[in-house]
Design a protein around this motif. Structure first.
Motif, mmCIF file in Angstrom:
data_model
loop_
_atom_site.group_PDB
_atom_site.id
_atom_site.type_symbol
_atom_site.label_atom_id
_atom_site.label_comp_id
_atom_site.label_asym_id
_atom_site.label_seq_id
_atom_site.Cartn_x
_atom_site.Cartn_y
_atom_site.Cartn_z
ATOM 1 N N SER A 124 -24.768 6.120 33.504
ATOM 2 C CA SER A 124 -24.544 7.585 32.806
ATOM 3 C C SER A 124 -25.995 8.025 32.640
ATOM 4 C CB SER A 124 -24.129 7.559 31.403
ATOM 5 O OG SER A 124 -22.662 6.789 31.634
ATOM 6 N N ILE A 125 -26.140 9.419 33.191
ATOM 7 C CA ILE A 125 -27.556 10.008 33.182
ATOM 8 C C ILE A 125 -27.415 10.312 31.751
ATOM 9 C CG2 ILE A 125 -28.931 11.857 33.886
ATOM 10 C CD1 ILE A 125 -27.288 11.721 36.642
ATOM 11 N N THR A 126 -28.159 9.953 30.762
ATOM 12 C CA THR A 126 -28.136 10.105 29.390
ATOM 13 C C THR A 126 -29.354 11.108 29.029
ATOM 14 O OG1 THR A 126 -29.304 7.915 29.094
ATOM 15 C CG2 THR A 126 -27.008 7.878 28.756
ATOM 16 N N GLU A 127 -30.684 10.864 29.736
ATOM 17 C CA GLU A 127 -31.557 11.967 29.574
ATOM 18 C C GLU A 127 -31.925 12.450 30.954
ATOM 19 O OE1 GLU A 127 -32.692 13.010 26.844
ATOM 20 O OE2 GLU A 127 -31.562 11.812 25.361
ATOM 21 N N ASP A 128 -32.383 13.477 31.223
ATOM 22 C CA ASP A 128 -32.975 14.006 32.571
ATOM 23 C C ASP A 128 -33.670 15.164 32.059
ATOM 24 O OD1 ASP A 128 -33.482 14.730 35.045
ATOM 25 O OD2 ASP A 128 -31.185 15.039 35.621
ATOM 26 N N SER A 129 -34.691 15.104 32.463
ATOM 27 C CA SER A 129 -35.826 16.274 32.331
ATOM 28 C C SER A 129 -35.860 17.093 33.522
ATOM 29 C CB SER A 129 -37.145 15.750 31.957
ATOM 30 O OG SER A 129 -37.694 15.247 32.938
ATOM 31 N N SER A 130 -35.285 16.560 34.689
ATOM 32 C CA SER A 130 -35.552 17.342 35.859
ATOM 33 C C SER A 130 -34.333 18.030 36.477
ATOM 34 C CB SER A 130 -35.714 16.040 36.973
ATOM 35 O OG SER A 130 -35.586 16.838 38.362
ATOM 36 N N GLY A 131 -32.910 17.459 36.553
ATOM 37 C CA GLY A 131 -31.848 17.943 36.974
ATOM 38 C C GLY A 131 -31.848 18.421 38.573
ATOM 39 N N ALA A 132 -32.816 17.957 39.026
ATOM 40 C CA ALA A 132 -33.072 18.251 40.625
ATOM 41 C C ALA A 132 -32.939 16.985 41.301
ATOM 42 C CB ALA A 132 -34.438 19.165 40.593
ATOM 43 N N HIS A 133 -31.832 16.529 41.570
ATOM 44 C CA HIS A 133 -31.590 15.339 42.436
ATOM 45 C C HIS A 133 -30.811 15.708 43.620
ATOM 46 C CE1 HIS A 133 -33.498 14.033 38.722
ATOM 47 N NE2 HIS A 133 -32.192 14.153 38.204
ATOM 48 N N ASP A 134 -31.026 14.768 44.732
ATOM 49 C CA ASP A 134 -30.210 15.127 45.996
ATOM 50 C C ASP A 134 -29.299 13.840 46.051
ATOM 51 O OD1 ASP A 134 -29.371 15.575 48.556
ATOM 52 O OD2 ASP A 134 -31.061 14.594 49.401
ATOM 53 N N ALA A 135 -27.928 14.312 45.915
ATOM 54 C CA ALA A 135 -26.869 13.238 46.040
ATOM 55 C C ALA A 135 -26.337 13.196 47.457
ATOM 56 C CB ALA A 135 -25.803 13.692 45.231
ATOM 57 N N LEU A 136 -26.869 14.098 48.468
ATOM 58 C CA LEU A 136 -26.278 14.390 49.790
ATOM 59 C C LEU A 136 -26.990 13.726 50.950
ATOM 60 C CD1 LEU A 136 -24.678 17.931 49.448
ATOM 61 C CD2 LEU A 136 -23.651 15.807 49.188
ATOM 62 N N THR A 137 -28.277 14.026 50.937
ATOM 63 C CA THR A 137 -29.026 13.791 52.387
ATOM 64 C C THR A 137 -29.965 12.478 52.416
ATOM 65 O OG1 THR A 137 -31.012 15.136 51.827
ATOM 66 C CG2 THR A 137 -29.168 16.209 52.540
ATOM 67 N N GLY A 138 -29.905 11.868 51.357
ATOM 68 C CA GLY A 138 -30.387 10.330 51.389
ATOM 69 C C GLY A 138 -31.861 10.442 51.376
ATOM 70 N N LEU A 176 -33.952 10.981 43.569
ATOM 71 C CA LEU A 176 -34.089 11.648 42.188
ATOM 72 C C LEU A 176 -35.502 12.298 42.482
ATOM 73 C CD1 LEU A 176 -34.016 8.273 40.194
ATOM 74 C CD2 LEU A 176 -32.224 10.187 40.300
ATOM 75 N N PHE A 177 -35.503 13.509 41.908
ATOM 76 C CA PHE A 177 -36.535 14.508 41.807
ATOM 77 C C PHE A 177 -36.630 14.797 43.256
ATOM 78 C CE2 PHE A 177 -38.073 10.820 39.258
ATOM 79 C CZ PHE A 177 -37.418 11.241 38.171
ATOM 80 N N ALA A 178 -35.667 15.310 43.940
ATOM 81 C CA ALA A 178 -35.567 15.905 45.090
ATOM 82 C C ALA A 178 -34.377 17.027 45.215
ATOM 83 C CB ALA A 178 -35.202 14.796 46.307
#
Lengths: 199, 202
Positions: A124-138, A176-178
């Motif tokens: 579970s993502i319990t803390e995240d200061s970014s919210g800018a992650h890539d779940a699609l392009t690897g 992460l961070f993408a």
């Protein structure tokens, strides 16, 4: 010919789907917590079990037991690709298609979960200061960066290999961070402004 | 000589497409998702990669001209024709397990693509670990700039088809999607047809 389902069956299934859709697209995002503060407060030193500084371009693995927390901190401009396997049975692993469709979003951030192919929450993502992650392009591959330059795919092959797994076991990875997002025309783009976590 | 395969509703299928051959996948009755994975015929360890494919095309959807890429970053097939215009490779295949999370535990014992894939892959010495994020031909999954993702009504009409030219010998594994909990099959799964022939056109 196939056996047709009855109009009543179809109408009932559609009504239920549209109810799920409303909850997933409209209600769930409103229930998400606010992003974590940046810079992040340091963790309580008494509770830290281990720290690793991963060299640029390299890989690292660890085992988490249920209830433990891993914090991934990226230096500015760094992306980190993540694969996850269930420790008790590595055939159960991160499944990003299920993760994004079950939560009705490709935007994984604080309050979202990472699902396995068996319908279970791995992390579970319990803390995240970014919210800018890539779940699609690897991540990157040799074709992207050229021979002789370290790349994500080779790192995953090496990491899996040292766990007794092989390339067949490497799931689609979360980067992460993408801040990769799809524009209105269906093209992928890098939206650097999202990296502040406040966009 | 064309090879024609009629695949009943809800069933899996697999077949070899040789380099230089074209596979046509036909949505015979319309609005039918066709879950598809390709494996290099001579090395199943090399297989379809949605992430390499999305990266290579720079597009969130599979369309005419799209390159279908392998886990080793090699071209497997190219989409040479498409009468429909919308195919997904981000939403994966359905399973009994994810159905329970998405739609409730009363959907636990409904047939699903993952069941089809495990059965069909077992015929080729493969198993669950070999199921990778697949292509969903004729499945309409728009992704918004804010990340929102939904499965909408399919836009394919009866007889719509897509064609792919093989750049290497590939094993094509299909699950003719049995999902009835969302609109990917119009809530009514139907039969499909696969045609393999030499070259392009015809």
């Amino acid at each position: 010919m196939h056996i047709h389902r009855t109009p009543d069956q179809i109408a009932a299934d559609r009504a239920r789907y549209e109810d799920h859709q409303r909850r997933g697209l409209t209600f769930a995002p409103k229930a998400l917590p606010d992003p974590s503060p940046l810079p992040a407060p340091p963790p309580d030193p008494a509770r830290v079990l281990g720290t690793e500084v991963i060299a640029g371009g390299w890989y690292w693995t660890c085992t988490l037991t249920a209830g433990q927390v891993i914090r991934v901190e990226g230096a500015a401009g760094t992306s980190v690709s993540l694969a996850v396997w269930a420790a008790r049975d590595a055939s159960e692993r991160l499944n990003l298609p299920d993760t994004v469709k079950v939560q009705w979003t490709t935007e994984l951030r604080k309050g979202r979960v990472l699902l396995s192919d068996m319908g279970r929450v791995l992390l579970s993502i319990t803390e995240d200061s970014s919210g800018a992650h890539d779940a699609l392009t690897g991540g990157s591959s040799a074709a992207d960066v050229g021979q002789g330059v370290r790349n994500c795919r080779d790192n995953m092959v090496l990491a899996a290999g040292k766990l007794g797994l092989d390339r067949r076991d490497i799931p689609a990875v979360l980067t992460l961070f993408a801040p990769v997002r799809v524009d209105a025309g269906g093209h992928f783009g890098w939206r650097g402004s999202l990296l502040s976590g406040r966009a | 000589m064309d090879q024609i395969f009629d695949i009943p509703a809800e069933r899996p299928w697999s077949g070899i497409v040789r380099q230089g051959q074209t596979i046509r996948i036909e949505d015979s009755f319309g609005q039918q998702a066709i879950d598809t994975i390709f494996y290099a015929a001579h090395d199943f360890g090399e297989r379809y990669s949605s992430q390499e494919t999305l990266k290579a095309n720079g597009r969130a959807y599979i369309e005419t001209g799209a390159k279908v890429m392998s886990s080793e970053g090699r071209l497997m097939l190219t989409v040479t024709a498409d009468t429909s215009g919308r195919h997904d490779t981000c939403a994966g295949c359905c399973s009994c397990e994810s159905n329970t999370v998405r739609f409730g535990h009363d959907t636990r014992y409904l047939h699903a693509c993952r069941e089809n894939f495990i059965l069909e892959l077992s015929r080729h010495g493969m198993g669950k670990r070999d199921i990778v994020p697949n292509i969903n031909f004729f499945m309409n999954v728009p992704i918004s700039p804010n990340g929102a993702m939904t499965i909408d009504d399919g836009i394919s009409a009866p007889g719509d088809h897509v064609e792919l030219l093989a750049a290497m010998d590939v094993l094509c594994v299909i699950s003719n999607c049995p999902q009835i909990n969302n609109p990917c099959n119009g809530f009514d799964p139907t039969p499909i047809r696969v045609v393999i022939r030499d070259g392009i056109g015809g």
